[in-house]
Write an enzyme that holds these catalytic residues in place. Structure first.
Site, PDB file in Angstrom:
ATOM      1  N   TYR A 144      35.060  31.072  34.514  1.00 44.27           N
ATOM      2  CA  TYR A 144      35.375  29.721  34.026  1.00 44.27           C
ATOM      3  C   TYR A 144      34.130  29.002  33.515  1.00 44.27           C
ATOM      4  O   TYR A 144      34.227  28.116  32.669  1.00 44.27           O
ATOM      5  CB  TYR A 144      36.022  28.869  35.129  1.00 44.27           C
ATOM      6  CG  TYR A 144      37.401  29.334  35.559  1.00 44.27           C
ATOM      7  CD1 TYR A 144      38.031  30.412  34.955  1.00 44.27           C
ATOM      8  CD2 TYR A 144      38.078  28.683  36.575  1.00 44.27           C
ATOM      9  CE1 TYR A 144      39.279  30.839  35.352  1.00 44.27           C
ATOM     10  CE2 TYR A 144      39.342  29.101  36.984  1.00 44.27           C
ATOM     11  CZ  TYR A 144      39.932  30.185  36.362  1.00 44.27           C
ATOM     12  OH  TYR A 144      41.175  30.609  36.765  1.00 44.27           O
ATOM     13  N   LYS A 189      37.182  42.713  42.661  1.00 46.41           N
ATOM     14  CA  LYS A 189      37.667  43.832  41.834  1.00 46.41           C
ATOM     15  C   LYS A 189      36.452  44.752  41.610  1.00 46.41           C
ATOM     16  O   LYS A 189      36.050  45.031  40.475  1.00 46.41           O
ATOM     17  CB  LYS A 189      38.237  43.263  40.516  1.00 46.41           C
ATOM     18  CG  LYS A 189      39.003  44.245  39.679  1.00 46.41           C
ATOM     19  CD  LYS A 189      40.340  44.649  40.263  1.00 46.41           C
ATOM     20  CE  LYS A 189      41.009  45.672  39.348  1.00 46.41           C
ATOM     21  NZ  LYS A 189      42.126  46.374  40.008  1.00 46.41           N
ATOM     22  N   ASP A 221      44.269  43.055  43.212  1.00 44.96           N
ATOM     23  CA  ASP A 221      45.667  43.435  42.952  1.00 44.96           C
ATOM     24  C   ASP A 221      46.380  43.739  44.268  1.00 44.96           C
ATOM     25  O   ASP A 221      47.517  43.315  44.501  1.00 44.96           O
ATOM     26  CB  ASP A 221      45.768  44.610  41.960  1.00 44.96           C
ATOM     27  CG  ASP A 221      44.667  45.647  42.141  1.00 44.96           C
ATOM     28  OD1 ASP A 221      43.739  45.405  42.945  1.00 44.96           O
ATOM     29  OD2 ASP A 221      44.717  46.695  41.477  1.00 44.96           O
ATOM     30  N   ASP A 245      41.842  31.002  42.162  1.00 51.20           N
ATOM     31  CA  ASP A 245      42.772  30.108  41.465  1.00 51.20           C
ATOM     32  C   ASP A 245      44.185  30.692  41.513  1.00 51.20           C
ATOM     33  O   ASP A 245      45.167  30.025  41.865  1.00 51.20           O
ATOM     34  CB  ASP A 245      42.277  29.983  40.008  1.00 51.20           C
ATOM     35  CG  ASP A 245      42.976  28.878  39.247  1.00 51.20           C
ATOM     36  OD1 ASP A 245      43.800  28.179  39.844  1.00 51.20           O
ATOM     37  OD2 ASP A 245      42.688  28.723  38.040  1.00 51.20           O
ATOM     38  N   ASP A 249      47.537  29.782  44.405  1.00 49.90           N
ATOM     39  CA  ASP A 249      48.854  29.295  43.967  1.00 49.90           C
ATOM     40  C   ASP A 249      49.959  30.207  44.500  1.00 49.90           C
ATOM     41  O   ASP A 249      51.020  29.736  44.923  1.00 49.90           O
ATOM     42  CB  ASP A 249      48.945  29.232  42.435  1.00 49.90           C
ATOM     43  CG  ASP A 249      48.508  27.872  41.893  1.00 49.90           C
ATOM     44  OD1 ASP A 249      47.719  27.191  42.584  1.00 49.90           O
ATOM     45  OD2 ASP A 249      48.940  27.490  40.792  1.00 49.90           O
TER      46      ASP A 249
END
Ligand SMILES: NC(=O)c1ccc[n+]([C@@H]2O[C@H](COP(=O)([O-])OP(=O)(O)OC[C@H]3O[C@@H](n4cnc5c(N)ncnc54)[C@H](O)[C@@H]3O)[C@@H](O)[C@H]2O)c1
Length: 367
Positions: A144, A189, A221, A245, A249
């Site tokens: 980001y 990852k 994942d 992020d 959620d």
């Protein structure tokens, strides 16, 4: 009993932001009068309304007042009115701006189910178990904040982390885990990303400072799948900005509604932390008095605990919320078929009534 005098910067924002922060402020004021504290609120423009009033989403005066406060309570920002503005001048730029200016590099999202709401979780109760965990998301680095490049043919976003950035958020997560069930799951990852390889190596090195905490690693994942398959396996999850992020959620959905989950964003301990519900400005609900105020109210109780050390006050409010929910009062997003649906302001009024019935000294004595 120590009386607290404290300054809270209030950024109601846009859409449903003002409705839900208004509910949280009423509850904080009830708490102040019950326990003899003094909370001084200073309301400030931020987001879309600040663009309209001052020409920028994060006006200098808002930032200065936030810096001079003990904590910040934010509603939500954004909406269709400002979506056509150039990238970087929209309300969201205010959010990235305040995080950067106040050095907020930690984002904490507690995923805790309210007992009365287990039935509205999308997960079956036998899978849900006593799901109660926290996500610590790094907030100031990663893809980001790296360089973004775009041409008509090609685009790229740079994901970068330094050892310093990983260590400081990792220490916070280890400390949270040490104070809970001593289990930290780091998510990355590392099988394909260099930034994740550094993440994993650094977290593993920091783990030596916290021998009481069991550390394990999951690829993102697999973590996304495990949160749905067996959420009870988690105590504290530590992860980078983008993975955090998305996973937070997903995890928030376990509680039944995005309208329920609070968050804390903080930097160095002596600086003001920012508290906000994780939901956005929900423009289609704005002005209808139907939004669930609980994400904002739980943000206020998180503030009482984390910024002011007022654990009894926080529990006093949360126990009253649970009683109101047990009595069947629900906003539309958390209603069950045939249940009693009330407006947001009615829910808050009901909660205030419940607080009046539960004198503060009972909370102090643990009764
Ligand atoms: N931190 C923030 O201020 C923040 C975060 C996310 C999105 N946004 C902004 O909010 C706007 C809307 O975004 P979105 O629709 O993707 O996300 P949203 O969180 O506003 O809404 C998602 C869904 O959840 C519902 N919802 C949200 N809060 C609720 C509440 N308290 N009670 C009941 N239902 C609730 C909405 O009606 C909608 O169906 C956009 O402008 C976006 O940029 C702001």
């Amino acid at each position: 009993m120590t009386k607290l005098q404290t300054k809270i910067a209030l950024l109601p924002g846009d859409g449903i932001g003002p409705e839900v922060t208004n509910a949280a402020v009423q509850i904080l004021e009830d708490c102040a009068s019950a326990f003899g504290h003094h909370f001084e609120f200073r309301e400030l423009p931020f987001g879309g309304n600040a663009i309209d009033q001052c020409g920028a989403p994060l006006p200098d005066a808002t930032l200065a007042a936030c810096r001079g406060s003990d904590a910040i309570l934010l509603g939500a920002i954004g909406g269709p009115k400002w979506e056509s503005l150039p990238f970087g001048t929209r309300p969201e730029a205010g959010l990235l701006g305040i995080r950067k200016e106040l050095g907020l590099y930690i984002n904490l999202r507690p995923i805790r189910l309210r007992p009365a709401l287990r039935g509205i979780s999308p997960l079956r109760p036998d899978r849900l178990g006593d799901c109660d965990f926290e996500i610590v998301r790094e907030l100031a680095g990663d893809i980001y904040f790296g360089e973004h490049k775009i041409t008509s043919e090609k685009a790229s976003d740079l994901a970068e982390y330094s050892v310093f950035e990983i260590e400081r958020v990792a220490r916070y997560a280890f400390e949270r885990a040490a104070a809970r069930k001593q289990h930290l799951t780091s998510v990355d990852k590392a099988n394909v990303l260099a930034s994740s390889t550094l993440w994993r190596d650094t977290v593993t090195a920091v783990a030596r400072e916290y021998p009481s905490v069991k550390l394990d690693h999951l690829y993102v994942d697999n973590a996304a799948m495990q949160i749905l398959l067996r959420p009870t396996q988690f105590d504290v999850i530590l992860t980078g900005n983008m993975f955090g992020d998305i996973l937070s959620d997903e995890a928030a959905a376990l509680a039944g509604s995005i309208g329920l989950i609070p968050s804390l964003s903080r930097g160095r301990p002596h600086q003001p932390a920012l508290y906000e519900p994780i939901h956005g400005s929900a423009p289609t609900l704005a002005g209808k008095d139907v939004a669930c105020p609980l994400g904002a109210i739980f943000s206020a109780t998180l503030m009482l605990r984390e910024s002011f050390g007022l654990d009894a006050e926080s529990q006093w409010i949360e126990a009253a919320v649970d009683r109101v929910l047990e009595q069947g009062y629900r906003t539309a997003d958390i209603a069950e078929p045939g249940g009693r649906v009330v407006r947001g302001s009615e829910f808050t009024a009901k909660l205030r009534g419940e607080l009046r019935e539960a004198p503060a000294q009972h909370a102090r004595s643990g009764a």
